[in-house]
Write an enzyme that holds these catalytic residues in place. Structure first.
Site, PDB file in Angstrom:
ATOM      1  N   SER A  34      -5.808 -25.590   8.579  1.00  0.00           N
ATOM      2  CA  SER A  34      -5.503 -24.253   8.043  1.00  0.00           C
ATOM      3  C   SER A  34      -5.803 -24.286   6.649  1.00  0.00           C
ATOM      4  CB  SER A  34      -3.832 -23.943   8.293  1.00  0.00           C
ATOM      5  OG  SER A  34      -3.763 -24.012   9.523  1.00  0.00           O
TER       6      SER A  34
HETATM    7  N1  SAH Z   1      -1.473 -27.666  11.935  1.00  0.00           N
HETATM    8  C1  SAH Z   1      -2.725 -28.038  11.829  1.00  0.00           C
HETATM    9  C2  SAH Z   1      -3.532 -26.809  12.420  1.00  0.00           C
HETATM   10  C3  SAH Z   1      -4.434 -27.253  13.656  1.00  0.00           C
HETATM   11  S1  SAH Z   1      -5.296 -25.772  14.309  1.00  0.00           S
HETATM   12  C4  SAH Z   1      -3.360 -28.397  10.804  1.00  0.00           C
HETATM   13  O1  SAH Z   1      -2.705 -28.503   9.583  1.00  0.00           O
HETATM   14  O2  SAH Z   1      -4.481 -29.023  10.745  1.00  0.00           O
HETATM   15  C5  SAH Z   1      -4.171 -25.686  15.923  1.00  0.00           C
HETATM   16  C6  SAH Z   1      -3.887 -27.034  16.860  1.00  0.00           C
HETATM   17  O3  SAH Z   1      -3.098 -26.421  17.647  1.00  0.00           O
HETATM   18  C7  SAH Z   1      -5.047 -27.458  17.590  1.00  0.00           C
HETATM   19  O4  SAH Z   1      -5.279 -28.693  17.166  1.00  0.00           O
HETATM   20  C8  SAH Z   1      -5.004 -27.205  18.863  1.00  0.00           C
HETATM   21  O5  SAH Z   1      -5.702 -28.270  19.791  1.00  0.00           O
HETATM   22  C9  SAH Z   1      -3.463 -27.117  18.809  1.00  0.00           C
HETATM   23  N2  SAH Z   1      -3.023 -26.409  20.285  1.00  0.00           N
HETATM   24  C10 SAH Z   1      -3.316 -25.201  20.617  1.00  0.00           C
HETATM   25  N3  SAH Z   1      -2.730 -25.091  21.816  1.00  0.00           N
HETATM   26  C11 SAH Z   1      -1.609 -26.080  21.890  1.00  0.00           C
HETATM   27  C12 SAH Z   1      -0.618 -26.269  22.735  1.00  0.00           C
HETATM   28  N4  SAH Z   1      -0.211 -25.539  23.690  1.00  0.00           N
HETATM   29  N5  SAH Z   1       0.185 -27.483  22.687  1.00  0.00           N
HETATM   30  C13 SAH Z   1      -0.129 -28.147  21.632  1.00  0.00           C
HETATM   31  N6  SAH Z   1      -1.152 -27.980  20.819  1.00  0.00           N
HETATM   32  C14 SAH Z   1      -1.806 -26.846  20.752  1.00  0.00           C
END
Ligand code: SAH
Length: 221
Positions: free
Chosen positions: A60
């Site tokens: 993000s």
């Molecule tokens: N907090 C992260 C943002 C990553 S983007 C950072 O700081 O980099 C969002 C993430 O959510 C992705 O890695 C995706 O695989 C995960 N995601 C999406 N749906 C999900 C679910 N149902 N359970 C767990 N993770 C999920």
């Protein structure tokens, strides 16, 4: 050295954008974002932008990390649950602010990478789990704070249920398509939930089911 100067510039920019919580700003200052971006983007680690990571996901934008962390209002004694570990950066920032962070990711590859990064950054207070974050982490509930870093069309009931009923705070991007998402903050007291929309954002979607090695999503038992 150059990264240090870039980091200071980023912190100043976050202040100008309205991030006033000094605990949040110093948490961001302490976490080496260059460890969490993909190697080919190290030069842009302190730009105020989201960047691509593996599996088509994103780390993000620093402003959004700062904003959501500030909205979450983490206390030193808070039990914090994050859904969507991704690069691990948001979890690493949260880990500066409280005793323990629990984080759930549906891609095993991302989770393993994030664990390595926590180790390299000497962050020891993050507990990880492979699973469908929309189900929360029932065995460890309730949580004082829950943050979701992928957008859901609606707030998952399981997360509301796993929120502490004594001022628990949930911060989550809500919206069906990437054009119409908002960060929503929900505060729980007893069985009453107050909801407030904060800022427009664009997140990757929250998707149900863990991902097996062959990349086919399967639902969790
Ligand atoms: N907090 C992260 C943002 C990553 S983007 C950072 O700081 O980099 C969002 C993430 O959510 C992705 O890695 C995706 O695989 C995960 N995601 C999406 N749906 C999900 C679910 N149902 N359970 C767990 N993770 C999920």
């Amino acid at each position: 050295m150059i990264q240090d100067a870039r980091k200071i510039r980023l912190i100043m920019e976050l202040r100008q954008q309205g991030i006033a919580d000094t605990r949040v700003l110093s948490a961001i200052e302490r976490v080496p974002r260059e460890l969490f971006v993909s190697p080919s983007f190290v030069d842009q680690a302190y730009e105020n932008t989201a960047l691509p990571i593996e599996e088509g996901q994103t780390i993000s934008q620093p402003y959004v990390v700062a904003f959501m962390t500030q909205a979450l209002d983490v206390k030193p004694r808070s039990r914090v649950l994050e859904i969507g570990t991704g690069s691990g950066y948001q979890a690493a920032v949260l880990a500066q602010l409280c005793r323990r962070v629990f984080t759930v990711e549906r891609f095993r590859s991302l989770l393993r990478h994030a664990e390595e990064k926590f180790k390299n950054a000497r962050i020891n207070n993050i507990v990880t789990r492979l699973g469908d974050g929309a189900q929360g982490w029932p065995d460890l509930a309730p949580f004082d704070r829950i943050i979701v870093t992928a957008a859901a069309p609606e707030v998952p009931e399981a997360l509301k249920e796993q929120l502490s009923d004594n001022g628990g705070v949930l911060v989550i991007p809500v919206g069906r398509d990437s054009q119409a998402q908002q960060i929503v903050r929900i505060v729980r007291n007893g069985d009453s939930y107050s909801t407030e929309a904060l800022i427009p954002v664009r997140f990757v979607p929250l998707i149900s089911g863990v991902v097996r090695e062959n990349s086919a999503a399967v639902s969790q038992k």
